[in-house]
Scaffold this motif. Structure first.
Motif, PDB file in Angstrom:
ATOM      1  N   ILE A  55     -36.435 -21.950  31.163  1.00 42.36           N
ATOM      2  CA  ILE A  55     -35.137 -22.603  31.305  1.00 42.36           C
ATOM      3  C   ILE A  55     -34.927 -23.096  32.742  1.00 42.36           C
ATOM      4  O   ILE A  55     -34.853 -22.304  33.682  1.00 42.36           O
ATOM      5  CB  ILE A  55     -33.991 -21.646  30.902  1.00 42.36           C
ATOM      6  N   ASP A  56     -34.851 -24.389  32.887  1.00 41.56           N
ATOM      7  CA  ASP A  56     -34.485 -25.094  34.117  1.00 41.56           C
ATOM      8  C   ASP A  56     -35.298 -24.689  35.333  1.00 41.56           C
ATOM      9  O   ASP A  56     -34.738 -24.410  36.402  1.00 41.56           O
ATOM     10  CB  ASP A  56     -32.978 -24.923  34.402  1.00 41.56           C
ATOM     11  N   VAL A  57     -36.604 -24.684  35.175  1.00 41.90           N
ATOM     12  CA  VAL A  57     -37.479 -24.534  36.334  1.00 41.90           C
ATOM     13  C   VAL A  57     -38.737 -25.351  36.085  1.00 41.90           C
ATOM     14  O   VAL A  57     -39.366 -25.248  35.039  1.00 41.90           O
ATOM     15  CB  VAL A  57     -37.838 -23.056  36.615  1.00 41.90           C
ATOM     16  N   VAL A  58     -39.063 -26.212  37.045  1.00 45.91           N
ATOM     17  CA  VAL A  58     -40.236 -27.082  36.997  1.00 45.91           C
ATOM     18  C   VAL A  58     -40.905 -27.013  38.356  1.00 45.91           C
ATOM     19  O   VAL A  58     -40.222 -27.027  39.398  1.00 45.91           O
ATOM     20  CB  VAL A  58     -39.818 -28.535  36.660  1.00 45.91           C
ATOM     21  N   GLU A  59     -42.221 -26.948  38.362  1.00 44.30           N
ATOM     22  CA  GLU A  59     -42.950 -26.744  39.621  1.00 44.30           C
ATOM     23  C   GLU A  59     -42.592 -27.771  40.690  1.00 44.30           C
ATOM     24  O   GLU A  59     -42.234 -27.403  41.819  1.00 44.30           O
ATOM     25  CB  GLU A  59     -44.450 -26.791  39.363  1.00 44.30           C
ATOM     26  N   GLY A  60     -42.650 -29.045  40.348  1.00 38.98           N
ATOM     27  CA  GLY A  60     -42.435 -30.082  41.354  1.00 38.98           C
ATOM     28  C   GLY A  60     -41.081 -30.004  42.014  1.00 38.98           C
ATOM     29  O   GLY A  60     -40.970 -29.965  43.249  1.00 38.98           O
ATOM     30  N   THR A  61     -40.035 -29.971  41.224  1.00 42.66           N
ATOM     31  CA  THR A  61     -38.682 -29.933  41.784  1.00 42.66           C
ATOM     32  C   THR A  61     -38.388 -28.597  42.447  1.00 42.66           C
ATOM     33  O   THR A  61     -37.657 -28.535  43.443  1.00 42.66           O
ATOM     34  CB  THR A  61     -37.644 -30.206  40.687  1.00 42.66           C
ATOM     35  N   ALA A  62     -38.954 -27.513  41.920  1.00 43.74           N
ATOM     36  CA  ALA A  62     -38.733 -26.195  42.520  1.00 43.74           C
ATOM     37  C   ALA A  62     -39.343 -26.130  43.915  1.00 43.74           C
ATOM     38  O   ALA A  62     -38.719 -25.628  44.862  1.00 43.74           O
ATOM     39  CB  ALA A  62     -39.317 -25.103  41.631  1.00 43.74           C
ATOM     40  N   MET A  63     -40.560 -26.635  44.068  1.00 42.63           N
ATOM     41  CA  MET A  63     -41.215 -26.609  45.375  1.00 42.63           C
ATOM     42  C   MET A  63     -40.460 -27.468  46.384  1.00 42.63           C
ATOM     43  O   MET A  63     -40.341 -27.112  47.560  1.00 42.63           O
ATOM     44  CB  MET A  63     -42.662 -27.085  45.244  1.00 42.63           C
ATOM     45  N   GLN A  64     -39.937 -28.602  45.927  1.00 37.99           N
ATOM     46  CA  GLN A  64     -39.158 -29.463  46.822  1.00 37.99           C
ATOM     47  C   GLN A  64     -37.863 -28.783  47.258  1.00 37.99           C
ATOM     48  O   GLN A  64     -37.402 -28.948  48.386  1.00 37.99           O
ATOM     49  CB  GLN A  64     -38.833 -30.787  46.123  1.00 37.99           C
ATOM     50  N   ALA A  65     -37.274 -28.011  46.348  1.00 37.57           N
ATOM     51  CA  ALA A  65     -35.982 -27.378  46.629  1.00 37.57           C
ATOM     52  C   ALA A  65     -36.098 -26.210  47.606  1.00 37.57           C
ATOM     53  O   ALA A  65     -35.092 -25.806  48.209  1.00 37.57           O
ATOM     54  CB  ALA A  65     -35.349 -26.900  45.328  1.00 37.57           C
ATOM     55  N   LEU A  66     -37.288 -25.650  47.769  1.00 40.75           N
ATOM     56  CA  LEU A  66     -37.444 -24.479  48.629  1.00 40.75           C
ATOM     57  C   LEU A  66     -37.030 -24.753  50.068  1.00 40.75           C
ATOM     58  O   LEU A  66     -36.539 -23.865  50.767  1.00 40.75           O
ATOM     59  CB  LEU A  66     -38.888 -23.975  48.591  1.00 40.75           C
ATOM     60  N   ALA A  67     -37.230 -25.987  50.515  1.00 36.75           N
ATOM     61  CA  ALA A  67     -36.906 -26.327  51.900  1.00 36.75           C
ATOM     62  C   ALA A  67     -35.421 -26.185  52.196  1.00 36.75           C
ATOM     63  O   ALA A  67     -35.024 -25.897  53.330  1.00 36.75           O
ATOM     64  CB  ALA A  67     -37.358 -27.747  52.203  1.00 36.75           C
ATOM     65  N   SER A  68     -34.589 -26.371  51.190  1.00 32.14           N
ATOM     66  CA  SER A  68     -33.137 -26.299  51.394  1.00 32.14           C
ATOM     67  C   SER A  68     -32.528 -25.000  50.863  1.00 32.14           C
ATOM     68  O   SER A  68     -31.312 -24.824  50.904  1.00 32.14           O
ATOM     69  CB  SER A  68     -32.460 -27.494  50.720  1.00 32.14           C
ATOM     70  N   MET A  69     -33.367 -24.097  50.374  1.00 31.97           N
ATOM     71  CA  MET A  69     -32.852 -22.877  49.756  1.00 31.97           C
ATOM     72  C   MET A  69     -32.117 -21.980  50.761  1.00 31.97           C
ATOM     73  O   MET A  69     -31.048 -21.444  50.456  1.00 31.97           O
ATOM     74  CB  MET A  69     -33.982 -22.101  49.090  1.00 31.97           C
ATOM     75  N   GLN A  70     -32.670 -21.815  51.945  1.00 30.15           N
ATOM     76  CA  GLN A  70     -32.012 -20.968  52.943  1.00 30.15           C
ATOM     77  C   GLN A  70     -30.644 -21.538  53.313  1.00 30.15           C
ATOM     78  O   GLN A  70     -29.676 -20.788  53.505  1.00 30.15           O
ATOM     79  CB  GLN A  70     -32.890 -20.826  54.188  1.00 30.15           C
ATOM     80  N   SER A  71     -30.560 -22.848  53.416  1.00 31.83           N
ATOM     81  CA  SER A  71     -29.284 -23.475  53.737  1.00 31.83           C
ATOM     82  C   SER A  71     -28.262 -23.212  52.638  1.00 31.83           C
ATOM     83  O   SER A  71     -27.085 -22.932  52.916  1.00 31.83           O
ATOM     84  CB  SER A  71     -29.477 -24.986  53.910  1.00 31.83           C
ATOM     85  N   TYR A  72     -28.712 -23.278  51.391  1.00 35.24           N
ATOM     86  CA  TYR A  72     -27.813 -22.983  50.266  1.00 35.24           C
ATOM     87  C   TYR A  72     -27.324 -21.541  50.326  1.00 35.24           C
ATOM     88  O   TYR A  72     -26.134 -21.263  50.142  1.00 35.24           O
ATOM     89  CB  TYR A  72     -28.526 -23.236  48.940  1.00 35.24           C
ATOM     90  N   LEU A  73     -28.237 -20.624  50.600  1.00 38.55           N
ATOM     91  CA  LEU A  73     -27.868 -19.205  50.640  1.00 38.55           C
ATOM     92  C   LEU A  73     -26.901 -18.912  51.775  1.00 38.55           C
ATOM     93  O   LEU A  73     -25.986 -18.099  51.626  1.00 38.55           O
ATOM     94  CB  LEU A  73     -29.128 -18.345  50.772  1.00 38.55           C
ATOM     95  N   ARG A  74     -27.086 -19.581  52.917  1.00 35.21           N
ATOM     96  CA  ARG A  74     -26.159 -19.390  54.034  1.00 35.21           C
ATOM     97  C   ARG A  74     -24.771 -19.925  53.704  1.00 35.21           C
ATOM     98  O   ARG A  74     -23.770 -19.469  54.264  1.00 35.21           O
ATOM     99  CB  ARG A  74     -26.697 -20.076  55.300  1.00 35.21           C
ATOM    100  N   GLY A  75     -24.700 -20.879  52.802  1.00 29.55           N
ATOM    101  CA  GLY A  75     -23.420 -21.461  52.433  1.00 29.55           C
ATOM    102  C   GLY A  75     -22.600 -20.607  51.484  1.00 29.55           C
ATOM    103  O   GLY A  75     -21.413 -20.884  51.273  1.00 29.55           O
ATOM    104  N   ARG A  76     -23.205 -19.574  50.920  1.00 30.72           N
ATOM    105  CA  ARG A  76     -22.460 -18.687  50.030  1.00 30.72           C
ATOM    106  C   ARG A  76     -21.686 -17.650  50.843  1.00 30.72           C
ATOM    107  O   ARG A  76     -22.102 -17.279  51.942  1.00 30.72           O
ATOM    108  CB  ARG A  76     -23.410 -17.931  49.082  1.00 30.72           C
ATOM    109  N   PRO A  77     -20.583 -17.146  50.314  1.00 31.65           N
ATOM    110  CA  PRO A  77     -19.906 -16.037  51.001  1.00 31.65           C
ATOM    111  C   PRO A  77     -20.818 -14.815  51.029  1.00 31.65           C
ATOM    112  O   PRO A  77     -21.539 -14.549  50.069  1.00 31.65           O
ATOM    113  CB  PRO A  77     -18.659 -15.794  50.152  1.00 31.65           C
ATOM    114  N   LYS A  78     -20.792 -14.075  52.122  1.00 29.89           N
ATOM    115  CA  LYS A  78     -21.629 -12.880  52.228  1.00 29.89           C
ATOM    116  C   LYS A  78     -20.984 -11.675  51.546  1.00 29.89           C
ATOM    117  O   LYS A  78     -21.675 -10.780  51.058  1.00 29.89           O
ATOM    118  CB  LYS A  78     -21.892 -12.547  53.703  1.00 29.89           C
TER     119      LYS A  78
END
Length: 408
Positions: free
Chosen positions: A175-198
């Protein structure tokens, strides 16, 4: 003439009609009141699953939630940061459509699962855990098993299936995971996590954030899923364990209700508090522990009570391993029936596009949902999964459920 006069009058702005500011204020109050009608209180998992149990493997305890006693086993694997309770609404929908058993697992480092090394989230370790759990629960007599995984869980399902770790494997649904798009998204993952409330001041605040931020677009799903993603800052207890069967928080949790949308940003800013500082302040009672209050109190300085069960930012070293080579494994190294369920057709990479055209797997694209597809549209996902099971002759239908056909 009187009718025309009335029609013209009704088209004029309130102030010109002589209604005045009081009526405008009343109108605004009604709109605000409608915003405040959401109930963000948590729900208990007991409505959705028959039972929970801890599966012991060596010195590790894996929490599983189970339903049903007949039919194929749907082994449900959640995504990173979620818990087994992300499948609650889907599980209820599935049980009404087809005969099946469901086993939803809190993966290592998540939910109520406790292991010797919660930080080891490598693909081999997680896939190995799945194989051990199935062997421990069913041994050599396991019914047909269909692995169903969301996001990270979908990647682990592919690794477990392609590695031959499930002896009675009958199908794989990703469900909703594909290698190509997942690998591309990794570069912005830390930024997304920092944007969440702690941190969050209450379970209710966390549920409100999940719903209003789009973490899940289904409020009922957020109410059952979010407690499994949180832990109490002071006790370390998973928030799920602080709920009664009716879903009401125990005395040590703090509750808020009817919080205006305009206060959400303030809540999130105030909740980005250092975890150790929050613990010390709670213990010293330097902060007021909030109880039931009006929404006006949200601006008061209060201690956060909950944080995320797992700090995903610290698992970055494992991210590439989850997704690298995933398309090849899914297409060429799994002999069982395969289903790919996506929230957007744009997520399909080249290898999977070719494989889908060659008929190597079934694909379904659902609309009007976010990344947490199983939470946002559990009824639609249940239709697709039930049809997948029936088409592959793995089960029988309940009542008048109609087999749907795959489409994009």
């Amino acid at each position: 003439m009187e009718l025309r006069k009335n029609l013209l009058t009704n088209r004029l702005p309130p102030s010109i009609r002589g209604v005045g500011d009081n009526n405008m204020a009343t109108s605004l109050q009604k709109k605000t009141s409608r915003k405040q009608q959401h109930d963000f209180s948590p729900s208990s998992w007991t409505k959705y699953f028959d039972k929970s149990e801890d599966v012991e493997i060596q010195k590790n305890k894996f929490r599983v939630y189970r339903s049903g006693t007949e039919g194929p086993i749907l082994l449900l694997l959640h995504g990173g940061g979620y818990s087994a309770l992300t499948w609650s609404l889907l599980n209820e929908e599935l049980k009404s459509r087809v005969v099946c058993q469901t086993v939803a697992i809190d993966l290592r480092g998540h939910g109520n699962t406790i292991t010797e090394n919660d930080d080891d989230l490598s693909k081999d370790t997680l896939a190995g855990d799945i194989g051990h759990i199935v062997d421990k629960l069913y041994g050599d007599e396991a019914p047909p098993v269909v692995l169903v995984g969301h996001s990270m869980g979908g990647a682990i399902a592919v690794h477990a299936a392609s590695g031959g770790l499930i002896r009675s494997l009958a199908g794989v649904c990703v469900i909703d995971v594909v290698e190509g798009t997942a690998m591309q998204a990794l570069a912005s993952m830390q930024s997304y996590l920092r944007g969440r409330p702690k941190n969050f001041r209450s379970i209710e605040h966390a549920i409100e954030w999940a719903f209003r931020s789009g973490h899940t677009r289904n409020l009922d799903a957020a109410k059952i899923s979010m407690p499994g993603q949180l832990k109490n800052l002071l006790t370390g207890t998973i928030a799920t364990n602080e709920l009664t069967e009716e879903g009401i928080a125990t005395a040590e949790t703090c509750t808020f209700s009817n919080i205006e949308t305009s206060t959400v940003d303030t809540i999130l800013e105030e909740e980005d508090v250092d975890e150790e500082l929050a613990k010390s302040k709670l213990k010293e009672n330097h902060f007021k522990i909030p109880g039931p209050s009006s929404h006006n109190d949200v601006h008061d300085r209060q201690a956060p009570m909950y944080t995320w069960r797992i700090d995903l930012s610290k698992t970055e070293s494992h991210w590439p391993g989850w997704f690298q080579g995933l398309s090849d494994l899914f297409l060429n190294h799994i002999q069982a029936s395969k289903l790919l369920l996506l929230a957007s057709i744009n997520g399909l990479d080249t290898d999977l596009t070719v494989g889908q055209m060659q008929g190597k797997f079934q694909m379904q694209v659902l609309t009007r949902c976010g990344h947490a597809v199983q939470e946002d549209t559990p009824d639609q996902v249940a239709d697709v999964l039930a049809s997948f099971l029936l088409r592959n002759r793995l089960t029988t239908a309940h009542g008048d459920f109609n087999l749907s056909f795959p489409s994009c």
